[in-house]
Write a protein that holds these residues in place. Structure first.
Motif, PDB file in Angstrom:
ATOM      1  N   THR A 229      -6.938  -4.627   4.502  1.00 31.59           N
ATOM      2  CA  THR A 229      -6.991  -3.185   4.289  1.00 31.59           C
ATOM      3  C   THR A 229      -6.752  -2.415   5.578  1.00 31.59           C
ATOM      4  OG1 THR A 229      -8.474  -3.427   2.386  1.00 31.59           O
ATOM      5  CG2 THR A 229      -8.462  -1.300   3.496  1.00 31.59           C
TER       6      THR A 229
ATOM      7  N   PRO B  51     -11.799  -4.185  -1.737  1.00 34.74           N
ATOM      8  CA  PRO B  51     -10.822  -4.119  -0.637  1.00 34.74           C
ATOM      9  C   PRO B  51     -10.667  -5.482   0.034  1.00 34.74           C
ATOM     10  CG  PRO B  51     -12.407  -2.313  -0.499  1.00 34.74           C
ATOM     11  CD  PRO B  51     -12.931  -3.272  -1.525  1.00 34.74           C
TER      12      PRO B  51
ATOM     13  N   SER C 208       0.827  -1.204   0.000  1.00 32.86           N
ATOM     14  CA  SER C 208       0.000   0.000   0.000  1.00 32.86           C
ATOM     15  C   SER C 208       0.857   1.246   0.000  1.00 32.86           C
ATOM     16  CB  SER C 208      -0.926   0.018   1.220  1.00 32.86           C
ATOM     17  OG  SER C 208      -0.171   0.180   2.416  1.00 32.86           O
TER      18      SER C 208
END
Length: 676
Positions: free
Chosen positions: A107, A103, A29
């Protein structure tokens, strides 16, 4: 470079190296700022790999984009660990903009950790620490205060909170070892995050290399020593059809065989029965590998009949044990049991078979178990391999959120989980058939005597999960047997065979030589007999039915001029269809054929003398031969290789399941060839 581009570049580098993470395992991420298209104000965003994606091939479409303020505000409504699954649905309320991947459960980990960039990976070295009985001590000894141990917790919102707390409370730390699971690292920049991930992985591996004891799988046992290469491949090919039939008790599956050095080393060790019974540990693995493998317990060189009988016994016991495992832990509302057959079968001295609904799933299952073997090696070399409890494995394997991930997969194609062998597939009609079967979901073995042509068609069809080439002369019985064995090793077995290899020549009776006659009958009549015989042996052993299709010809039923050798050989093929349909029906093997006519454009046999010979026979220019054939049909249409391929698909597809012994004309309407 934009934040997203940096993230994708980092992800692809990390995912390309199997030492860092397994296929479709882990997630990455990045956080950044973009302008809100509605308000025009700056908004903090999180971009994170979505559910089911693969880091090595990740693109922007595989990312989820979420508003960071809304994601972090979920901590105020979090109902606690017992209801944390409800939070996954809440992620949808945090998404920014249209599109993007769903997602994933991880997450929260990425959004709640106070770092601009986060990597969560499943490296073998990291999982070795994560599954070691004294993992916390090893982590401290190896990393000091740079990496913190986090006890096992199922992935979810609470794990994200736990890791965020570690980040706050240990400012010197660059990441964590997640008990039973993997690693997570972070950094202020993409470069720093990647460097920290690699530091954890490489430091863990260096520690294992330096401190690990020899023979982590126990002393090599003589009875499980690897067989010589040729012997173990031959044994694997002999076991493959029976194994595939067994693991298809609940649903047909594709298989993948490997005799990688890691697998053979593991199976040669005296401790492999104990370790295999413990199964895998990383949560990514359970859906693919099941809770544990089936392990054959006979000596590697035991007689084949002994091994087959034992495998049948072990398979029955495995199904009973797996059913009991499911019933021990199943709760109201859990997903139904997906099937009790093993996904991994280990054969000491020979190798490993892995299974799945398609070739990629089967291959990846095997790769995951190799990951598990590597983790076992590391853990056993410095401690004792201790994966998460069986009850926790069940919670992962039958997690409603994982079930939802399975439901998001595209619907299977009509020939999914079917394995096809097509002869003469390097060109013309055979290549068209291979393309159509692959397009409908089949795994295809492209067989041709021209190795380069077979390789070119197989490459066109896709990766080795879709098609593989095999070089074979169908007039050579040993070569045909080897091609069928190669099919079993490539995809675990065989479901449908297309006898398409052929040749043609045209001459009056008085000018037809013995050599002409023998050559045509050797390729067409004998060749299709040899292929059908070898395939039928496998199909009968496999025990789940199958299809054999002959590409015959209109000439099998119509007496043409200057065509005695070709027409007679094709008539032989046509009657083989009837004979074999009668004989093999008891085994649920259907045998049908296609009678094409006038396939000029794109046809392999019309690229040589045959076209000129047939044109001379009909008194037309060779360049107008296709037009001539079309003109004499009822429909006035030219027949192309694709039309023959369509007929093959109809015969082997889901609609004509009760049809055998049929010869379908694909000739645009030749009245003289009507059935009678």
């Amino acid at each position: 470079m934009s934040v997203v581009d940096e993230l994708l570049s980092r992800s692809n580098r990390l995912g390309a190296d199997p030492r860092n993470t397994n296929y479709a395992g882990g997630n990455t991420s990045a956080k950044g700022v973009e302008q809100d298209p509605v308000t025009g104000s700056a908004v903090d965003l999180l971009w994170v790999k979505g559910s089911g994606g693969d880091l090595g091939t990740l693109t922007e479409a595989g990312l989820s984009a979420l508003r960071l303020d809304r994601l972090r505000a979920l901590t105020e409504v979090y109902p606690g660990p017992e209801r944390e699954d409800e939070m996954v649905a809440m992620f949808d309320h945090c998404r920014h903009g249209p599109g993007g991947a769903a997602p994933s459960i991880d997450t929260a980990m990425h959004g709640l950790v106070d770092a601009a960039h986060v990597d969560h990976l499943h490296p073998d070295a990291g999982i070795a620490f994560a599954t070691a009985a004294d993992g916390p001590h090893l982590t401290e000894q190896c990393f000091g205060d740079r990496v913190v141990w986090v006890p096992w917790r199922r992935p979810g919102f609470q794990l994200g909170l736990d890791i965020a707390a570690v980040r706050r409370e240990h400012p010197a730390a660059i990441g964590v070892i997640l008990g039973g699971h993997g690693i997570t690292a972070w950094g202020a920049t993409s470069e720093e995050c990647e460097a920290n991930s690699l530091e954890i992985i490489q430091t863990a591996q260096a520690y294992l290399d330096q401190h690990g004891r020899p023979e982590p799988f126990g002393p090599a046992a003589p009875q499980w020593r690897p067989l010589p290469v040729a012997d173990r491949r031959a044994r694997a090919a002999a076991l493959a059809p029976v194994l595939r039939g067994l693991v298809a008790t609940d649903a047909r599956q594709v298989g993948c065989f490997t005799d990688r050095a890691e697998v053979l080393e593991f199976l040669a060790g005296s401790e492999h029965p104990r370790l295999a019974a413990l199964g895998t540990s990383c949560p990514d693995h359970f859906l693919r590998t099941k809770v544990r493998p089936l392990v054959l317990d006979t000596p590697a060189d035991a007689p084949l009949t002994t091994q087959l009988a034992r495998l049948r016994e072990l398979h029955a016991a495995y199904r009973a044990d797996y059913t009991a495992y499911y019933q021990r832990y199943a709760r109201p509302g859990d997903p139904a049991m997906r099937g009790a057959d093993p996904a991994i079968v280990l054969i000491p001295g020979v190798g490993m078979f892995s299974y799945g609904g398609d070739a990629q799933t089967a291959r990846v299952a095997g790769e995951y178990f190799v990951n598990a073997i590597n983790a076992m090696r590391g853990a056993e070399s410095v401690s004792r391999y201790q994966p998460i409890d069986e009850s926790e494995k069940y919670r992962i394997e039958y997690w409603a959120l994982e079930e939802a991930k399975l439901r998001r997969r595209p619907a299977p194609k009509p020939l999914a989980s079917r394995v096809a062998l097509v002869t003469g597939a390097g060109s013309g009609i055979g290549a068209a058939i291979a393309r159509r079967l692959a397009a409908e979901g089949a795994c295809v073995v492209v067989a041709d005597r021209d190795a380069n042509a077979a390789a070119a068609v197989a490459k066109e069809l896709g990766s080795t999960d879709v098609a593989v080439p095999v070089t074979v002369d169908v007039t050579d019985a040993a070569a045909v047997d080897a091609a069928v064995d190669a099919t079993a090793l490539a995809f675990g077995g065989l479901d449908l065979v297309v006898n398409n290899a052929g040749m043609a020549l045209s001459a009056p009776l008085t000018e037809t030589t013995e050599a002409d006659w023998d050559r045509l009958h050797s390729v067409l009549a004998k060749g299709s007999f040899l292929v059908s015989r070898a395939a039928a042996r496998l199909l009968v052993e496999q025990g789940i039915g199958g299809d054999i299709v002959y590409i015959v010809s209109k000439n099998a039923v119509v007496a043409g001029t200057n065509n005695v050798a070709y027409g007679a050989a094709k008539a032989d093929q046509a009657h083989q269809v009837r004979l074999l349909a009668t004989e093999l029906g008891a085994h649920q093997i259907r045998v049908n054929g296609v009678n094409p006519d006038g396939v000029v454009r794109g046809s392999g046999i019309f690229t040589g003398e045959w076209a000129q010979q047939r044109a001379d026979s009909y008194g037309v220019p060779v360049e107008r031969l296709g037009e001539f054939y079309a003109g004499r049909t009822l429909l006035k249409r030219e027949v192309l290789p694709e039309h023959v391929a369509n007929a093959v698909f109809v015969l082997v597809g889901p609609e004509l399941t009760h049809t055998t012994g049929l010869l379908i004309p694909v000739d645009a309407g030749v009245a003289a060839a009507f059935g009678r």
